[in-house]
Structure formats: C-alpha cells, structure tokens
Design a protein around this motif. Structure first.
Motif, short mmCIF file in Angstrom:
data_model
loop_
_atom_site.label_atom_id
_atom_site.label_comp_id
_atom_site.label_asym_id
_atom_site.label_seq_id
_atom_site.Cartn_x
_atom_site.Cartn_y
_atom_site.Cartn_z
N ILE A 1 -1.06 28.51 42.41
CA ILE A 1 -1.77 29.51 43.20
C ILE A 1 -3.19 29.01 43.39
N GLN A 2 -3.57 28.77 44.62
CA GLN A 2 -4.84 28.14 44.90
C GLN A 2 -6.01 29.10 44.67
N ALA A 3 -7.20 28.54 44.64
CA ALA A 3 -8.40 29.30 44.32
C ALA A 3 -8.64 30.44 45.30
N GLY A 4 -9.03 31.58 44.75
CA GLY A 4 -9.43 32.72 45.56
C GLY A 4 -8.30 33.51 46.19
N MET A 5 -7.06 33.17 45.89
CA MET A 5 -5.94 33.87 46.51
C MET A 5 -5.75 35.27 45.92
N ILE A 6 -5.39 36.21 46.76
CA ILE A 6 -4.97 37.54 46.33
C ILE A 6 -3.47 37.62 46.57
N ILE A 7 -2.71 37.71 45.50
CA ILE A 7 -1.25 37.70 45.60
C ILE A 7 -0.75 39.13 45.66
N ASP B 1 9.96 30.37 42.69
CA ASP B 1 9.71 29.18 41.87
C ASP B 1 9.20 28.03 42.73
N GLU B 2 8.42 27.14 42.08
CA GLU B 2 8.01 25.87 42.68
C GLU B 2 7.36 26.07 44.05
N THR B 3 6.40 26.98 44.09
CA THR B 3 5.74 27.34 45.34
C THR B 3 4.24 27.12 45.21
N THR B 4 3.62 26.59 46.26
CA THR B 4 2.16 26.54 46.35
C THR B 4 1.71 27.63 47.29
N THR B 5 0.81 28.48 46.82
CA THR B 5 0.36 29.62 47.62
C THR B 5 -1.08 29.39 48.06
N PHE B 6 -1.27 29.33 49.37
CA PHE B 6 -2.61 29.13 49.92
C PHE B 6 -2.69 29.78 51.29
N TYR B 7 -3.63 30.69 51.45
CA TYR B 7 -3.85 31.32 52.74
C TYR B 7 -5.23 30.92 53.26
N ARG B 8 -5.28 30.54 54.51
CA ARG B 8 -6.58 30.27 55.12
C ARG B 8 -6.84 31.37 56.16
N HIS B 9 -7.86 32.18 55.87
CA HIS B 9 -8.16 33.31 56.77
C HIS B 9 -8.97 32.80 57.96
N LYS B 10 -8.48 33.11 59.17
CA LYS B 10 -9.13 32.64 60.38
C LYS B 10 -10.01 33.72 61.02
N GLU B 11 -9.87 34.95 60.54
CA GLU B 11 -10.63 36.03 61.13
C GLU B 11 -12.13 35.84 60.86
#
Length: 216
Positions: free
Chosen positions: A188-194, A200-210
């Motif tokens: 789970i990447q830095a600053g993520m709100i889950i 399993d075996e997942t990388t979570t990263f959202y890049r907010h464009k707003e």
C-alpha cells in the motif's frame, strides 16, 4: 539486565538502537546491547555507515545462538525477514518483543513474538497482533483489529474492525477505514486511503488528478 542482540545493521537496526537507549535513559529500563548479527558483505555498507558503538558478533548463518541472549530483528524488508525467521526457527530461537514505553496499549490487546513497536504508537482495545511485525512511530491501530504476521507499518493508521493478513507493507501515512479486510503480500503506497477490501499480492496506488482552485 536484558542482554540484546540486534539482527541487522541498517537503518531499522540503528533506530532500534536509539530507542533502546532512549528507553533506558527516560524510563529506567535495563537493556544492554551486546552487539549485532550481520553478513560480512554488508558491514561496510551498513554497520560502518551508522557508526554503532557495539560490535558485530557474528552472522546469521554461523552464530552460536546463545539462549541466554535476547534477539530483535532490525530489518524492514519483508522477504529478507522471512529468511531470518526461518533461520531463527531452525535454531529454536524466538525473538522478543520490543515495545517502547511511550506506546499506549489497551489492556486486552494480544501480541505475538518478535514485534518491534517504535515510540508514541497507539494500539486500541480488543486487538490481536501476530508475530514479527514492525510499527514505526506515531502509528495507530484502533479497536477490534486482527493483524497477521510480518507486516511493516510506517506511521500509518488502521481504524476499527480491520482484518489484515500476512506480509503486508503499509507505506508512510496510509490509512485504512473501518471494516476493511486486507489479504496477504500487498503493498500500500504512501498516503493512500483504503476504503475497499484488498485481496492478495496487490499494489495499491491512486494518483488524484483533480485540482481545486479557490477564488474569492
């Protein structure tokens, strides 16, 4: 006096060293750092970099694991820690927990073995934590959580009723909202709100464009 051998000589081992000393100085604990276990190939890379006062007393493979000593795993890399755990289990060694005295832990929390909890963390009631986990400073695990083994928790927050499997890496300031289930071997990447379950075996990263522009 509790005689301690720290496994590793990298940044985590250096931080643990400082927190053991801080615990002795401020909270009258009696930790004695005997030395460090490190492979020779890493001595110049890590041990000399952090200028430790205590010696390298051996390496993981060949050290005579004295049962009168207590061991802390000073490593953040989850896969390398798996190797360390396997070696220790084969040697019949169970690392101790180090929980800095500034941490607030509810009375009915269950904690396994080999956990490292840095200063100023909070663990809420009716929470269960497995083995070989590491929580860095100012992390919060709220109430009614079930946490597995060998995770790295970097100044992150788990809200209530969260279930987490094994081998998960929570990067800096990640936050898990209530009633979420997270499987195994996730990043789970830095600053993520889950706000939804992770398998399993997942990388979570959202890049907010707003982009919000405020005008008077």
């Amino acid at each position: 006096m509790l005689n301690i051998v720290i496994i590793g000589t990298g940044a985590v081992a250096a931080e643990i060293t400082d927190y053991l000393i801080d615990s002795n100085d401020k909270y009258n604990t009696n930790y004695n750092i005997v030395g460090y276990l490190e492979y020779e190939c890493n001595i110049n890379k890590y041990y000399k970099k952090y200028n430790f006062e205590n010696p390298v007393v051996g390496d993981l493979d060949n050290f005579n694991y004295d049962k009168t000593l207590n061991y802390l795993i000073g490593v953040s890399n989850i896969n390398f820690k798996k190797k360390i755990i396997k070696i220790l289990e084969e040697k019949g060694v169970k690392p101790i927990n180090f929980i800095h005295p500034s941490t607030i832990i509810s009375k009915n929390v269950k904690i396994g073995v080999g956990n490292i909890i840095y200063p100023n963390c909070i663990i809420g009631p009716n929470t269960s934590i497995g083995d070989y986990n590491l929580m860095t400073s100012f992390s919060v695990i709220s109430h009614d959580n079930i946490i597995g083994d060998n995770y790295f928790f970097a100044t992150s927050v788990l809200c209530g009723n969260v279930t987490v499997g094994n081998y998960n890496f929570f990067s800096i300031r990640s936050t898990i909202i209530p009633n979420i289930t997270i499987g195994n071997e996730n990043l789970i990447q830095a600053g993520m709100i889950i706000n939804s379950n992770i398998q399993d075996e997942t990388t979570t990263f959202y890049r907010h464009k707003e982009k919000i522009i405020y005008k008077k």
